[in-house]
Scaffold this active site. Structure first.
Site, short mmCIF file in Angstrom:
data_model
loop_
_atom_site.label_atom_id
_atom_site.label_comp_id
_atom_site.label_asym_id
_atom_site.label_seq_id
_atom_site.Cartn_x
_atom_site.Cartn_y
_atom_site.Cartn_z
N VAL A 47 10.18 31.64 61.98
CA VAL A 47 11.63 32.61 61.54
C VAL A 47 12.56 31.94 62.24
O VAL A 47 12.61 31.45 63.45
CB VAL A 47 11.49 33.93 62.26
CG1 VAL A 47 12.83 34.65 62.00
CG2 VAL A 47 10.34 34.78 61.66
N LYS A 48 13.71 31.59 61.05
CA LYS A 48 14.75 30.72 61.83
C LYS A 48 15.97 31.53 62.08
O LYS A 48 16.28 32.69 61.45
CB LYS A 48 15.28 29.63 60.54
CG LYS A 48 16.36 28.86 60.99
CD LYS A 48 16.85 28.06 60.03
CE LYS A 48 16.22 27.17 59.30
NZ LYS A 48 16.99 26.18 58.13
#
Length: 217
Positions: free
Chosen positions: A82-83
């Protein structure tokens, strides 16, 4: 050094992946928007193709919504990272997701202090943006050096993921400094094979082959 490809174009990822040049993929909503497809659908297709981490970015700015989005993205596949942006809310989200066992890529890093905070929050990857620093006459490669020194001083496990790569020179310099990963557009990765002397040597070789009438098939 690992190569991540910075695109959401399936054909480009497949070409590099088949050649063993892809250790992971970084995407963002802007890249996926260019493909004209649904963000979750494209992300799932990429995850199925690539065995390494695939970064999928949240779009919210507050921690509560970021966390909800991050959890939804993490359900797409086991190799999702997850960025989140390097803001205080992003760091809060990073800590929560990391504690849950989700890989997190903290992006938009422009200082060593930011990178230190991300490592303390448990980030899997920190993404310093080299090219954007170069754009404002700050040496982006110096930031990679600073982060490498800090992380090595204290044994942080966070991977340095050099981003905003603009040239083949950026790739080799990051490798010399000790970046764990570089993420670059397909054209930059393929451009690493190019050299004017290779072209010159090949042209001379082919001229000799033609003159001698050499054939193998």
């Amino acid at each position: 050094m690992k190569f991540f490809v910075d695109t959401a174009e399936i054909d480009q990822i497949k070409e590099l992946n088949d050649l063993g040049m892809v250790d992971g993929v970084t995407t963002n909503p802007s890249l996926i928007a260019k493909s004209g497809r649904d963000i979750l659908e494209v992300t799932k297709e990429i995850c199925d193709m690539v065995s390494g981490p695939v970064s999928a970015e949240v779009v919210a700015l507050d921690a509560e919504t970021m966390l909800a989005e991050g959890r939804k993205l993490a359900k797409i596949a086991d190799n999702i990272a997850v960025k989140v942006p390097l803001t205080w809310a992003g760091l809060q989200t990073c800590k929560a997701l990391s504690d849950e066992g989700t890989m997190v890529n903290v992006t938009l890093c422009f200082s060593a202090n930011q990178a230190l905070l991300a490592a303390k929050a448990g980030a899997t990857f920190i993404s310093p943006f080299i090219g954007r620093l170069d754009d404002i006459n700050i040496d982006g490669l110096e930031l990679i050096e600073d982060i490498r020194t800090i992380y090595d001083n204290y044994g942080f496990d966070t991977n340095i993921l050099a981003a905003s790569i603009r040239s083949a020179n950026h790739m080799s310099e990051c490798a010399k400094i000790g970046a764990d990963v570089c993420t670059a557009p397909p054209a930059v990765i393929k451009g690493m094979a190019n050299h004017v002397l290779t072209d010159k040597g090949l042209a001379g070789f082919m001229a000799d082959v033609e003159k001698a009438g050499i054939k193998i098939l």
